[in-house]
Scaffold this motif. Sequence first.
Motif, PDB file in Angstrom:
ATOM      1  N   LEU A  90       0.815  -1.224   0.071  1.00 22.29           N
ATOM      2  CA  LEU A  90       0.027  -0.026  -0.074  1.00 22.29           C
ATOM      3  C   LEU A  90       0.757   1.272   0.131  1.00 22.29           C
ATOM      4  O   LEU A  90       0.445   2.222  -0.876  1.00 22.29           O
ATOM      5  N   ILE A 123      -3.547   5.103   1.681  1.00 25.13           N
ATOM      6  CA  ILE A 123      -4.507   5.460   0.892  1.00 25.13           C
ATOM      7  C   ILE A 123      -5.862   5.560   1.466  1.00 25.13           C
ATOM      8  O   ILE A 123      -6.136   4.532   2.080  1.00 25.13           O
ATOM      9  N   ALA A 125      -9.356   5.941  -0.135  1.00 23.45           N
ATOM     10  CA  ALA A 125     -10.075   6.230  -1.267  1.00 23.45           C
ATOM     11  C   ALA A 125     -11.812   5.723  -0.871  1.00 23.45           C
ATOM     12  O   ALA A 125     -12.620   6.354  -1.049  1.00 23.45           O
ATOM     13  N   SER A 126     -12.021   4.487  -0.293  1.00 23.81           N
ATOM     14  CA  SER A 126     -13.173   3.879  -0.261  1.00 23.81           C
ATOM     15  C   SER A 126     -13.821   4.580   1.258  1.00 23.81           C
ATOM     16  O   SER A 126     -13.040   5.024   2.025  1.00 23.81           O
ATOM     17  N   GLY A 131     -17.548   2.157  -2.142  1.00 21.16           N
ATOM     18  CA  GLY A 131     -16.322   1.069  -1.663  1.00 21.16           C
ATOM     19  C   GLY A 131     -15.887   0.634  -3.378  1.00 21.16           C
ATOM     20  O   GLY A 131     -14.865   0.989  -3.924  1.00 21.16           O
ATOM     21  N   SER A 132     -16.722  -0.208  -3.871  1.00 17.90           N
ATOM     22  CA  SER A 132     -16.576  -0.454  -5.199  1.00 17.90           C
ATOM     23  C   SER A 132     -16.424   0.473  -6.127  1.00 17.90           C
ATOM     24  O   SER A 132     -15.955   0.837  -7.251  1.00 17.90           O
ATOM     25  N   PHE A 156     -12.199   3.094   5.329  1.00 19.72           N
ATOM     26  CA  PHE A 156     -11.013   1.949   5.726  1.00 19.72           C
ATOM     27  C   PHE A 156      -9.569   2.418   5.343  1.00 19.72           C
ATOM     28  O   PHE A 156      -9.495   2.711   4.103  1.00 19.72           O
ATOM     29  N   VAL A 157      -8.917   2.901   6.337  1.00 16.66           N
ATOM     30  CA  VAL A 157      -7.650   3.182   5.808  1.00 16.66           C
ATOM     31  C   VAL A 157      -6.304   2.446   6.718  1.00 16.66           C
ATOM     32  O   VAL A 157      -6.044   2.747   7.782  1.00 16.66           O
ATOM     33  N   SER A 158      -5.853   1.511   5.861  1.00 11.67           N
ATOM     34  CA  SER A 158      -4.836   0.880   6.354  1.00 11.67           C
ATOM     35  C   SER A 158      -3.609   1.527   6.667  1.00 11.67           C
ATOM     36  O   SER A 158      -3.304   2.352   5.831  1.00 11.67           O
ATOM     37  N   LYS A 202     -10.918  -7.636  12.784  1.00  5.55           N
ATOM     38  CA  LYS A 202     -11.054  -8.236  11.739  1.00  5.55           C
ATOM     39  C   LYS A 202     -10.541  -9.571  11.703  1.00  5.55           C
ATOM     40  O   LYS A 202     -10.080 -10.163  12.562  1.00  5.55           O
ATOM     41  N   THR A 210      -6.298  -1.171  10.345  1.00  2.00           N
ATOM     42  CA  THR A 210      -7.070  -0.410   9.367  1.00  2.00           C
ATOM     43  C   THR A 210      -7.993   0.161  10.253  1.00  2.00           C
ATOM     44  O   THR A 210      -8.772  -0.410  11.150  1.00  2.00           O
ATOM     45  N   LEU A 356      -8.335 -11.671   2.652  1.00  4.60           N
ATOM     46  CA  LEU A 356      -8.175 -10.024   2.187  1.00  4.60           C
ATOM     47  C   LEU A 356      -8.175  -9.733   0.667  1.00  4.60           C
ATOM     48  O   LEU A 356      -8.334  -8.808   0.036  1.00  4.60           O
ATOM     49  N   GLY A 360      -9.460  -6.295  -0.909  1.00  6.98           N
ATOM     50  CA  GLY A 360      -8.581  -5.164  -1.054  1.00  6.98           C
ATOM     51  C   GLY A 360      -8.336  -4.948  -2.514  1.00  6.98           C
ATOM     52  O   GLY A 360      -8.160  -5.819  -3.205  1.00  6.98           O
ATOM     53  N   SER A 361      -8.181  -3.747  -2.533  1.00  6.65           N
ATOM     54  CA  SER A 361      -7.908  -3.015  -3.933  1.00  6.65           C
ATOM     55  C   SER A 361      -8.717  -3.484  -5.076  1.00  6.65           C
ATOM     56  O   SER A 361      -8.630  -3.083  -6.290  1.00  6.65           O
ATOM     57  N   THR A 363     -12.670  -5.852  -5.522  1.00  2.85           N
ATOM     58  CA  THR A 363     -13.442  -7.097  -5.389  1.00  2.85           C
ATOM     59  C   THR A 363     -13.260  -7.991  -6.533  1.00  2.85           C
ATOM     60  O   THR A 363     -13.167  -7.268  -7.431  1.00  2.85           O
ATOM     61  N   GLU A 365     -15.739  -8.799  -8.425  1.00  2.00           N
ATOM     62  CA  GLU A 365     -16.738  -8.613  -9.376  1.00  2.00           C
ATOM     63  C   GLU A 365     -16.356  -7.172 -10.064  1.00  2.00           C
ATOM     64  O   GLU A 365     -16.583  -7.194 -11.100  1.00  2.00           O
TER      65      GLU A 365
HETATM   66  C1  LIG Z   1      -8.779  -4.871   6.082  1.00  3.22           C
HETATM   67  C2  LIG Z   1      -9.212  -3.984   4.858  1.00  3.22           C
HETATM   68  C3  LIG Z   1      -8.279  -3.023   4.665  1.00  3.22           C
HETATM   69  C4  LIG Z   1      -8.763  -1.902   3.641  1.00  3.22           C
HETATM   70  N1  LIG Z   1      -7.854  -1.058   3.263  1.00  3.22           N
HETATM   71  C5  LIG Z   1      -8.077  -0.074   2.576  1.00  3.22           C
HETATM   72  C6  LIG Z   1      -7.302   1.203   2.309  1.00  3.22           C
HETATM   73  O1  LIG Z   1      -6.163   1.075   2.919  1.00  3.22           O
HETATM   74  N2  LIG Z   1      -7.871   2.204   1.622  1.00  3.22           N
HETATM   75  C7  LIG Z   1      -8.917   2.050   1.047  1.00  3.22           C
HETATM   76  O2  LIG Z   1      -9.422   2.976   0.389  1.00  3.22           O
HETATM   77  N3  LIG Z   1      -9.688   1.006   1.259  1.00  3.22           N
HETATM   78  C8  LIG Z   1      -9.463  -0.022   2.116  1.00  3.22           C
HETATM   79  N4  LIG Z   1     -10.194  -1.115   2.140  1.00  3.22           N
HETATM   80  C9  LIG Z   1     -11.597  -1.282   1.432  1.00  3.22           C
HETATM   81  C10 LIG Z   1     -11.598  -1.967   0.264  1.00  3.22           C
HETATM   82  O3  LIG Z   1     -10.899  -1.595  -0.798  1.00  3.22           O
HETATM   83  C11 LIG Z   1     -13.284  -2.221   0.087  1.00  3.22           C
HETATM   84  O4  LIG Z   1     -13.874  -2.664   0.810  1.00  3.22           O
HETATM   85  C12 LIG Z   1     -13.434  -2.923  -1.074  1.00  3.22           C
HETATM   86  O5  LIG Z   1     -13.361  -2.151  -2.378  1.00  3.22           O
HETATM   87  C13 LIG Z   1     -14.979  -3.142  -1.430  1.00  3.22           C
HETATM   88  O6  LIG Z   1     -15.719  -2.001  -1.101  1.00  3.22           O
HETATM   89  P1  LIG Z   1     -16.994  -2.011  -0.036  1.00  3.22           P
HETATM   90  O7  LIG Z   1     -16.548  -2.858   1.304  1.00  3.22           O
HETATM   91  O8  LIG Z   1     -17.744  -0.958   0.128  1.00  3.22           O
HETATM   92  O9  LIG Z   1     -18.084  -3.181  -0.592  1.00  3.22           O
HETATM   93  P2  LIG Z   1     -19.132  -3.079  -1.668  1.00  3.22           P
HETATM   94  O10 LIG Z   1     -18.592  -2.073  -2.756  1.00  3.22           O
HETATM   95  O11 LIG Z   1     -20.240  -2.718  -0.926  1.00  3.22           O
HETATM   96  O12 LIG Z   1     -19.393  -4.375  -2.163  1.00  3.22           O
HETATM   97  C14 LIG Z   1     -20.049  -5.475  -1.560  1.00  3.22           C
HETATM   98  C15 LIG Z   1     -19.978  -6.530  -2.590  1.00  3.22           C
HETATM   99  O13 LIG Z   1     -20.795  -6.375  -3.620  1.00  3.22           O
HETATM  100  C16 LIG Z   1     -20.105  -6.639  -4.738  1.00  3.22           C
HETATM  101  N5  LIG Z   1     -20.434  -5.593  -6.114  1.00  3.22           N
HETATM  102  C17 LIG Z   1     -20.286  -4.203  -5.738  1.00  3.22           C
HETATM  103  N6  LIG Z   1     -20.561  -3.752  -6.795  1.00  3.22           N
HETATM  104  C18 LIG Z   1     -21.109  -4.875  -7.743  1.00  3.22           C
HETATM  105  C19 LIG Z   1     -21.410  -4.743  -9.160  1.00  3.22           C
HETATM  106  N7  LIG Z   1     -21.535  -3.657  -9.933  1.00  3.22           N
HETATM  107  N8  LIG Z   1     -21.579  -6.010  -9.748  1.00  3.22           N
HETATM  108  C20 LIG Z   1     -21.680  -7.093  -9.126  1.00  3.22           C
HETATM  109  N9  LIG Z   1     -20.948  -7.114  -7.660  1.00  3.22           N
HETATM  110  C21 LIG Z   1     -20.752  -5.868  -7.059  1.00  3.22           C
HETATM  111  C22 LIG Z   1     -18.794  -6.573  -4.349  1.00  3.22           C
HETATM  112  O14 LIG Z   1     -17.695  -7.294  -5.094  1.00  3.22           O
HETATM  113  C23 LIG Z   1     -18.659  -7.188  -3.022  1.00  3.22           C
HETATM  114  O15 LIG Z   1     -18.687  -8.412  -2.858  1.00  3.22           O
HETATM  115  C24 LIG Z   1      -9.976  -2.159   2.937  1.00  3.22           C
HETATM  116  C25 LIG Z   1     -10.773  -3.112   3.227  1.00  3.22           C
HETATM  117  C26 LIG Z   1     -10.397  -4.116   4.249  1.00  3.22           C
HETATM  118  C27 LIG Z   1     -11.556  -5.094   4.853  1.00  3.22           C
END
Ligand SMILES: Cc1cc2nc3c(=O)[nH]c(=O)nc-3n(C[C@H](O)[C@H](O)[C@H](O)COP(=O)(O)OP(=O)(O)OC[C@H]3O[C@@H](n4cnc5c(N)ncnc54)[C@H](O)[C@@H]3O)c2cc1C
Length: 394
Positions: A90, A123, A125-126, A131-132, A156-158, A202, A210, A356, A360-361, A363, A365
């Motif tokens: 990261l 970083i 971002a979310s 998030g996604s 979430f900021v690790s 976690k 985080t 994870l 992370g970075s 999912t 999908e």
């Molecule tokens: C331990 C940990 C450390 C992290 N560290 C950081 C960090 O340092 N900096 C940072 O910015 N973020 C960080 N994150 C956040 C991480 O990047 C997000 O959790 C991840 O991108 C998913 O976003 P969300 O949790 O909001 O899930 P959501 O966006 O709510 O998604 C939930 C589910 O729905 C699915 N989904 C969403 N949209 C769609 C679609 N259009 N079609 C099909 N399926 C879909 C996803 O794949 C997922 O399975 C961290 C997360 C964790 C758990």
Amino acid sequence: MPNNAVMNGSSVENFCAAVEAVLDDGFREMAAEAERQGVFPREVLARLGAAGVFTDKWAGGYRFQLAKLVGLYTALGAECSGGVGVGVSLHDSALAILHRFASSDHLRSLCADATAGTAVLCIGASEQTGGSDLQAVRTTAVRDGSGYVLTGAKAFVSLSSVADFALVLAQCVENGSDHRPGNLGLFALPLTSASVGEPYDKLGANSLDTAPIEFDTWLPAEALLGRPGIGLAAITWGLTHERLSIAAQVSGACDRVLGLTVARMMRREQFGKPLFGHQALRLRVADLHAKVAMLRLALQGMAASEQIDVRTAAGLKVTAARLGQEVVGECLHIFGGAGYLTAETPLARWWQDMQLSRIGSGTDEVLWEVVAAGMKPDFNEYDALFGEPEPRKE
Ligand SMILES: Cc1cc2nc3c(=O)[nH]c(=O)nc-3n(C[C@H](O)[C@H](O)[C@H](O)COP(=O)(O)OP(=O)(O)OC[C@H]3O[C@@H](n4cnc5c(N)ncnc54)[C@H](O)[C@@H]3O)c2cc1C
């Protein structure tokens, strides 16, 4: 400068030797302590920086040397300390952004400090709403005199409890009223100007603390990377680096776990012969071994091509993460009851850490969507084989 310091732009072999010198028993003790305490060990970044690892990796400018990325993160992955590996990547992925988009003396100086390992980056971002879907972030950067008022919260900021700066994604509002959604900017926020919450409990990756952060502060325009509107491109560049790093970490971890599992299968006997003598187990592990070899070769092939491509990185990361989960899950199973007991083997912790990699970075999908957007239909071949459909007769 320590003895193991490397020259700028050294060969990949020398670079990997410098990395290996840092990943010594002292590193392993730090990683184990970080796992117990639940706090990322800053000292790891300081050591990598002092050994010249980041300086060497970034010697060619923002087009990072892929073979060095693969070497560094495969070696870190083989340490099987998921939290420390992801923490390093990261910081390094934030560096990828700074090396490409730092456009002010302030940011270039931060980039130099972070490359030396004396400043730590994270970083942000979310958010709860994004998030996604990073376009949906609600953090705002409202133009105010010679700077911006940055207001928001990141979910979430690790590394936020040990880092100096967070790269924060925000909606830029130029004149206070006309908010254009998608006009994203990326800002280097000093964490002394933010409130860092309690780290989350976690499932795994305990050495990667985080936490949520909140901020409402004024930043000079020099804290903006590039210009308003390129925030999404900048964060995507960093995420591409992070996704490749994770694929390499999974590859290193899988090689190590498979090696240990094969040893276990040869040492432990059941029904009068080693587990390895039981064809059902041997072939399952052979299947995984072949898939992990393909991942390793894919990373090497990508490194040799020196082509950095967002879709390839997305595809490699999601495929690697799912394979990693399968490999560590199967290996835990082959260790039997001992695999499940956390005091007897580290398999359960490694399995937890591996989960994870699918989140992370980006999912699964989200990354498949990136891959799908680049898939090309072969209409010529299709039409030659199947022609136009006959009009239906009533
Ligand atoms: C331990 C940990 C450390 C992290 N560290 C950081 C960090 O340092 N900096 C940072 O910015 N973020 C960080 N994150 C956040 C991480 O990047 C997000 O959790 C991840 O991108 C998913 O976003 P969300 O949790 O909001 O899930 P959501 O966006 O709510 O998604 C939930 C589910 O729905 C699915 N989904 C969403 N949209 C769609 C679609 N259009 N079609 C099909 N399926 C879909 C996803 O794949 C997922 O399975 C961290 C997360 C964790 C758990």
